[in-house]
Design a protein around this motif. Sequence first.
Motif, mmCIF file in Angstrom:
data_model
loop_
_atom_site.group_PDB
_atom_site.id
_atom_site.type_symbol
_atom_site.label_atom_id
_atom_site.label_comp_id
_atom_site.label_asym_id
_atom_site.label_seq_id
_atom_site.Cartn_x
_atom_site.Cartn_y
_atom_site.Cartn_z
ATOM 1 N N UNK B 378 0.857 -1.183 0.000
ATOM 2 C CA UNK B 378 0.000 0.000 0.000
ATOM 3 C C UNK B 378 0.892 1.230 0.000
ATOM 4 N N UNK B 379 0.304 2.395 -0.310
ATOM 5 C CA UNK B 379 1.109 3.617 -0.166
ATOM 6 C C UNK B 379 1.435 3.864 1.302
ATOM 7 N N UNK B 380 2.482 4.583 1.546
ATOM 8 C CA UNK B 380 2.899 4.908 2.914
ATOM 9 C C UNK B 380 1.812 5.720 3.603
ATOM 10 N N UNK B 381 1.452 5.347 4.821
ATOM 11 C CA UNK B 381 0.464 6.116 5.566
ATOM 12 C C UNK B 381 1.108 6.993 6.636
ATOM 13 N N UNK B 382 2.416 7.122 6.585
ATOM 14 C CA UNK B 382 3.140 7.973 7.532
ATOM 15 C C UNK B 382 2.893 7.582 8.980
ATOM 16 N N UNK B 383 2.817 6.294 9.238
ATOM 17 C CA UNK B 383 2.563 5.869 10.610
ATOM 18 C C UNK B 383 3.767 6.144 11.490
ATOM 19 N N UNK B 397 10.641 6.904 5.902
ATOM 20 C CA UNK B 397 9.453 7.190 5.096
ATOM 21 C C UNK B 397 9.643 8.432 4.248
ATOM 22 N N UNK B 398 10.367 9.393 4.800
ATOM 23 C CA UNK B 398 10.624 10.619 4.043
ATOM 24 C C UNK B 398 11.483 10.297 2.817
ATOM 25 N N UNK B 401 9.492 8.638 0.232
ATOM 26 C CA UNK B 401 8.666 9.556 -0.558
ATOM 27 C C UNK B 401 9.515 10.342 -1.553
ATOM 28 N N UNK B 430 3.601 -1.371 8.015
ATOM 29 C CA UNK B 430 2.282 -1.976 7.793
ATOM 30 C C UNK B 430 1.860 -1.907 6.329
ATOM 31 N N UNK B 431 2.443 -1.005 5.569
ATOM 32 C CA UNK B 431 2.106 -0.923 4.149
ATOM 33 C C UNK B 431 2.989 -1.841 3.321
ATOM 34 N N UNK B 432 3.830 -2.601 3.983
ATOM 35 C CA UNK B 432 4.657 -3.618 3.338
ATOM 36 C C UNK B 432 5.561 -3.037 2.250
#
Lengths: 369, 479
Positions: B378-383, B397-398, B401, B430-432
């Motif tokens: 999935x796309x990153x949800x910035x968790x 994550x940054x 992106x 979680x977005x694998x």
Amino acid sequence: MKWLLKIVDAVRPTFEEGGKLHVFNPVFGALEHFLFAPGTRTLGAPHIRDPIDLKRFMSMAIISVVPCVFAALYFFGLRIIPMIIVSYACGLAVEAAFAIVRKEGINEGFFVTGILFPMILPPGIPLWMVGVGVAFGVLIGKELFGGTGRNIFNPALVGRCFLALAYPAKMSASWIEAGGGLTGRLLEYATAPAATDAVTVATPLSEAKGGQMCSIWHLLFGNVSGSAGETSAILIILGGVFLLFTRVANWRTVAGILLSFVILTGALIQGGAVSYSIDGLVSPIIWHVFAGGLLFGAFFMATDPVTSPTSNIGKWIYGIIIGSTTVLIRNFTGYVEGVTFAILLGNIVAPILDEAVIAIRIRRLRSEG
Amino acid sequence: MRFRGGYNILLKGKPDRNISVMPEPEVLYLPLASKRFTFSEICVQQGQKVNGGDILAKDPDNYGVPLLAPLAGEIKLGAEEGYVVLDNVRKDEERADLAEKEIEHIEAKMGDGGVKRYKLLSLGAWQFFYDAYTGTLPDPQGDPQAVIVSTVSLEPFLARGDAQLQKRLLDFTRGLEHLQSLLEYQPIYLVLPDITSAFADLVRNHIRGYAWVKMVEIPLTYPYDDFGILARRLNLKRDKGPVWGVRTEGILATDRALTITKPCTVRIISIGGAGVDGPTHIMVVPGYPTKTIADKYVLEPSARLIDGGVLTGEIAGQSLGVETECRGLTVLPELEEREFLGFVRAGWGRSSYTPCFLSALRKRFREDYTSGVRGEGRPCVSCGYCEDVCPAGLMPHLIHKYLYRDLIEEADEARVDLCIECGLCSYVCPSKIDVRGELIKAKELIAKEQEEIRQEQLRQEEARRREAEARKESEENSE
Ligand code: SF4
Ligand code: SF4
């Protein structure tokens, strides 16, 4: 469940490249992966993955809202059920349409929006407005930005904001008196009093503008009028704490909002800038924390990881902005409730906060090793 | 810098402290490539009889690091693509393949220290040394600003320092002395676990007499034993010169090479993971047939054999023999079945970084893992989980992106180069998203670009110089 998997496997070719229903592949994929966890294996290091996935992640958010949904059913009657159904149906249609166009999977994020949206609406709202609102929210608030993970605004709040601005009269005529007693309104299909009756039910916050403040106990339990899921402070706190415990929501945002709200309200009372009909300092603060959508917004809406800042310091500042903006809107403007606007404002500020915090962190990283 | 991030994944199949000896092999398959080395310069001929300790091949790009014959035998070249095969393996008295003349020459030129370093390199001990920042092989003639000696090994499941140190404590301290004799005044940091066990205390007491060894106690959290993290933790700046990193096995090899001038050919590696029957340590030589090990230890034939730990190792499914840098083999069962309504299960038996499963209510336990991704991309949800676990203090994550938008320069600014490739970010996402893989690719790309820029600068300088020379010449001519 082998037989079911066999059916799924048998049907799959129809939806794959070259199949008759290929366009609906995202819909099929969503269903398939809802039923059966995917069988993908890792391709290289790291060879193992944590059991958490986005489905579980989002399920936690839904579970945490469940107490509020039950409270809504009890206080405002069975009408909540069709509201939820409409919200899911309309939102899902938009989501699926975009998934098909974009050829991506249907994203779990929507299932949270779909349950949160009816919870922040007046319980007597016409069903078509629920549909229009959620479709608008998902379309403008999320899909146009590229879908879950890329949106700037919380889609549920965008939908609610749209309804509040487009149909203000209808919205304010849709409040319902909360039920009480053993069964509450559980056995009723309550609607808003017809517009012709000319009696609109007032929410605690709008009463407070007129100088009347109901008992804190009512706010705590939730037998007051208000948005469907927002009235019972104790159940919101229950769900919210669960959400914090599972780390789906970040405690810094919540702490930032509530602390700044309490401190600013306290300062205003002490400074004499505002006065409430309840005496003292602590009681009016608690009253305001419990009233309206503040708790619901703080726990469930503002903590949406996508639309809040990514850095921890950013989250604190974001919370403080939302908390203090809410105080200002509630006390010094014509609006009785400010949480929606405050969080949307926070959403706007979030990328800027991120930018600033990231710039600082990168500067610090530059001197490393 | 303080330690930050990190996470211990509890998995079934932790190797115990015992070391079992494998049966004598008949054939050895020595891979010509390992993680860091490519032994492209073959030094033996078809059919040649070699002794244990003879140099079979060298890696010209890595200071001529040798591939040693672990035992005596007969060379078969080209029998298997990418391997030197050693047939009719016998265990003769191994000898050091060191030319006396060469040693004399080096002694005359570089003195005692030069000889020691030459011995380390040609007896196979040097390959246990790492550059702390880059993970590559350091220059054997170089001078480090410090040496980090680590007895801790935290990745599941690599050979444990305490298993390797048992009964070899004296060798270990002697190895440290040898190492110190290579240095002038530079400190040696000895990394120990911050636990109190009888064995740890024994090590501590042994070391206490050495004033030049600085003890560093670290918490047992993966991956705090990484040399890059340790170097940053010890505040060793990159521009002050290289930092050498060496683990227990490297010190033991140093001792062997410099005390008795014998090649270091035996390895203690781990064999662990959920697919192993009785996870433990084994004593093998490089080239030992993987099949013999698998036959003895692997439960399911379909399981995945990994060379290295479960987080950073590489799939070694087709490998015929143990490579020379191997520190452990991990066996991971492949995902076979799809779980019905997997995400709504209570999750009592799932060990997760997040408290999203009921298992958050029980004590931490070792989970039975497979190679499943356990979710869809999935796309990153910035968790923010990846940022929380990252031991290097990055914002994975940054950078993800940035890379998604092809912003390589920004990724460079955000210091991808500090990533130590521990794999925790990919593990928790979680977005694998395979954040680690993306970061590694970006690092390679940046390194390539920088190399190109450097080459271009060299070329320009060269051109300028030539131009200046030509002008001078023409001026001289005209005069
Ligand atoms: S763990 Fe994955 S989803 Fe979460 S912030 Fe990192 S990359 Fe994004
Ligand atoms: S970014 Fe690199 S160092 Fe950080 S968690 Fe990921 S792999 Fe490990």
